[in-house]
Design a protein around this motif. Structure first.
Motif, PDB file in Angstrom:
ATOM      1  N   CYS A  37     -33.651 -12.467 -11.781  1.00 35.50           N
ATOM      2  CA  CYS A  37     -32.230 -12.569 -11.115  1.00 35.50           C
ATOM      3  C   CYS A  37     -31.480 -11.029 -10.922  1.00 35.50           C
ATOM      4  O   CYS A  37     -31.376 -10.643 -12.186  1.00 35.50           O
ATOM      5  CB  CYS A  37     -31.276 -13.698 -11.443  1.00 35.50           C
ATOM      6  N   ALA A  38     -31.180 -10.634  -9.783  1.00 35.62           N
ATOM      7  CA  ALA A  38     -30.490  -9.300  -9.664  1.00 35.62           C
ATOM      8  C   ALA A  38     -29.090  -9.515 -10.307  1.00 35.62           C
ATOM      9  O   ALA A  38     -28.495  -8.393 -10.440  1.00 35.62           O
ATOM     10  CB  ALA A  38     -30.542  -9.121  -8.166  1.00 35.62           C
ATOM     11  N   GLY A  39     -28.508 -10.748 -10.439  1.00 35.29           N
ATOM     12  CA  GLY A  39     -27.130 -10.706 -10.687  1.00 35.29           C
ATOM     13  C   GLY A  39     -27.165 -10.932 -12.201  1.00 35.29           C
ATOM     14  O   GLY A  39     -26.368  -9.993 -12.988  1.00 35.29           O
ATOM     15  N   PHE A  50     -34.597 -20.101  -7.568  1.00 36.97           N
ATOM     16  CA  PHE A  50     -33.934 -18.818  -7.021  1.00 36.97           C
ATOM     17  C   PHE A  50     -33.692 -18.849  -5.284  1.00 36.97           C
ATOM     18  O   PHE A  50     -34.211 -19.811  -4.786  1.00 36.97           O
ATOM     19  CB  PHE A  50     -34.769 -17.446  -7.192  1.00 36.97           C
ATOM     20  N   GLU A  51     -32.839 -18.097  -5.007  1.00 43.31           N
ATOM     21  CA  GLU A  51     -32.701 -17.986  -3.742  1.00 43.31           C
ATOM     22  C   GLU A  51     -32.930 -16.532  -3.225  1.00 43.31           C
ATOM     23  O   GLU A  51     -32.682 -15.492  -4.077  1.00 43.31           O
ATOM     24  CB  GLU A  51     -31.130 -18.235  -3.428  1.00 43.31           C
ATOM     25  N   ASN A  68     -34.424  -5.041   1.870  1.00 44.62           N
ATOM     26  CA  ASN A  68     -33.131  -5.410   1.657  1.00 44.62           C
ATOM     27  C   ASN A  68     -32.979  -6.793   1.084  1.00 44.62           C
ATOM     28  O   ASN A  68     -31.592  -7.078   0.777  1.00 44.62           O
ATOM     29  CB  ASN A  68     -32.207  -5.467   2.860  1.00 44.62           C
ATOM     30  N   CYS A  69     -33.926  -7.378   0.400  1.00 48.59           N
ATOM     31  CA  CYS A  69     -33.957  -8.601  -0.108  1.00 48.59           C
ATOM     32  C   CYS A  69     -33.949  -8.843  -1.504  1.00 48.59           C
ATOM     33  O   CYS A  69     -34.445  -7.739  -2.233  1.00 48.59           O
ATOM     34  CB  CYS A  69     -34.979  -9.667   0.246  1.00 48.59           C
ATOM     35  N   GLN A  70     -33.096  -9.431  -2.292  1.00 45.83           N
ATOM     36  CA  GLN A  70     -33.429  -9.523  -3.938  1.00 45.83           C
ATOM     37  C   GLN A  70     -33.406 -11.020  -4.286  1.00 45.83           C
ATOM     38  O   GLN A  70     -32.971 -11.960  -3.427  1.00 45.83           O
ATOM     39  CB  GLN A  70     -32.305  -8.901  -4.474  1.00 45.83           C
ATOM     40  N   VAL A  71     -33.762 -11.160  -5.447  1.00 50.10           N
ATOM     41  CA  VAL A  71     -33.837 -12.781  -5.837  1.00 50.10           C
ATOM     42  C   VAL A  71     -32.629 -12.964  -6.769  1.00 50.10           C
ATOM     43  O   VAL A  71     -32.014 -12.143  -7.723  1.00 50.10           O
ATOM     44  CB  VAL A  71     -34.947 -12.688  -7.202  1.00 50.10           C
ATOM     45  N   LYS A  83     -22.657 -14.918  -5.186  1.00 49.51           N
ATOM     46  CA  LYS A  83     -22.695 -13.764  -4.093  1.00 49.51           C
ATOM     47  C   LYS A  83     -22.371 -14.264  -2.625  1.00 49.51           C
ATOM     48  O   LYS A  83     -21.473 -13.477  -2.010  1.00 49.51           O
ATOM     49  CB  LYS A  83     -23.886 -13.092  -4.190  1.00 49.51           C
ATOM     50  N   THR A  84     -22.910 -15.474  -2.275  1.00 47.97           N
ATOM     51  CA  THR A  84     -22.729 -16.128  -0.986  1.00 47.97           C
ATOM     52  C   THR A  84     -21.077 -16.206  -0.699  1.00 47.97           C
ATOM     53  O   THR A  84     -20.636 -15.842   0.336  1.00 47.97           O
ATOM     54  CB  THR A  84     -23.282 -17.362  -0.818  1.00 47.97           C
ATOM     55  N   ALA A  85     -20.315 -16.777  -1.796  1.00 49.60           N
ATOM     56  CA  ALA A  85     -19.111 -16.880  -1.661  1.00 49.60           C
ATOM     57  C   ALA A  85     -18.232 -15.441  -1.154  1.00 49.60           C
ATOM     58  O   ALA A  85     -17.398 -15.418  -0.667  1.00 49.60           O
ATOM     59  CB  ALA A  85     -18.306 -17.694  -2.538  1.00 49.60           C
TER      60      ALA A  85
END
Ligand SMILES: [Zn+2]
Length: 96
Positions: A37-39, A50-51, A68-71, A83-85
């Motif tokens: 997870c990148a977070g 994961f998303e 530009n994508c990350q897990v 992050k989406t929020a």
């Protein structure tokens, strides 16, 4: 303080935009490259743990590319939900 979205499990805009099979291939490709997870740095499980997330959101001019994508880890309290929020700030775009 900020209101949390009620439906954290709803598909993201980018997931709706991309055809299912193509998205699955990209998920596997990016997860295989780096399953952490990148977070928070935890190793995520395939496929439900994961998303896929855009580092720079498409709504902010980010490219729809693997680079530009990350897990991010999934779940209502996962990094993806947080992050989406943040990305969308206020209310998520209504689903058609
Ligand atoms: Zn995480």
């Amino acid at each position: 303080m900020a209101a949390r979205p009620h439906k954290a499990m709803a598909p993201t805009q980018s997931e709706q935009r991309m055809a299912g099979r193509k998205l699955q291939a990209r998920r596997l490709r990016i997860w295989t490259n780096d399953p952490t997870c990148a977070g928070c740095g935890q190793v995520t499980a395939f496929p439900a743990g994961f998303e896929l997330d855009h580092r720079v959101p498409l709504s902010q001019g980010g490219a729809d590319t693997d680079e530009n994508c990350q897990v991010l880890c999934a779940g209502p309290d996962g990094c993806h939900a947080k992050k989406t929020a943040t990305d969308f700030g206020q209310t998520r775009r209504r689903r058609a």
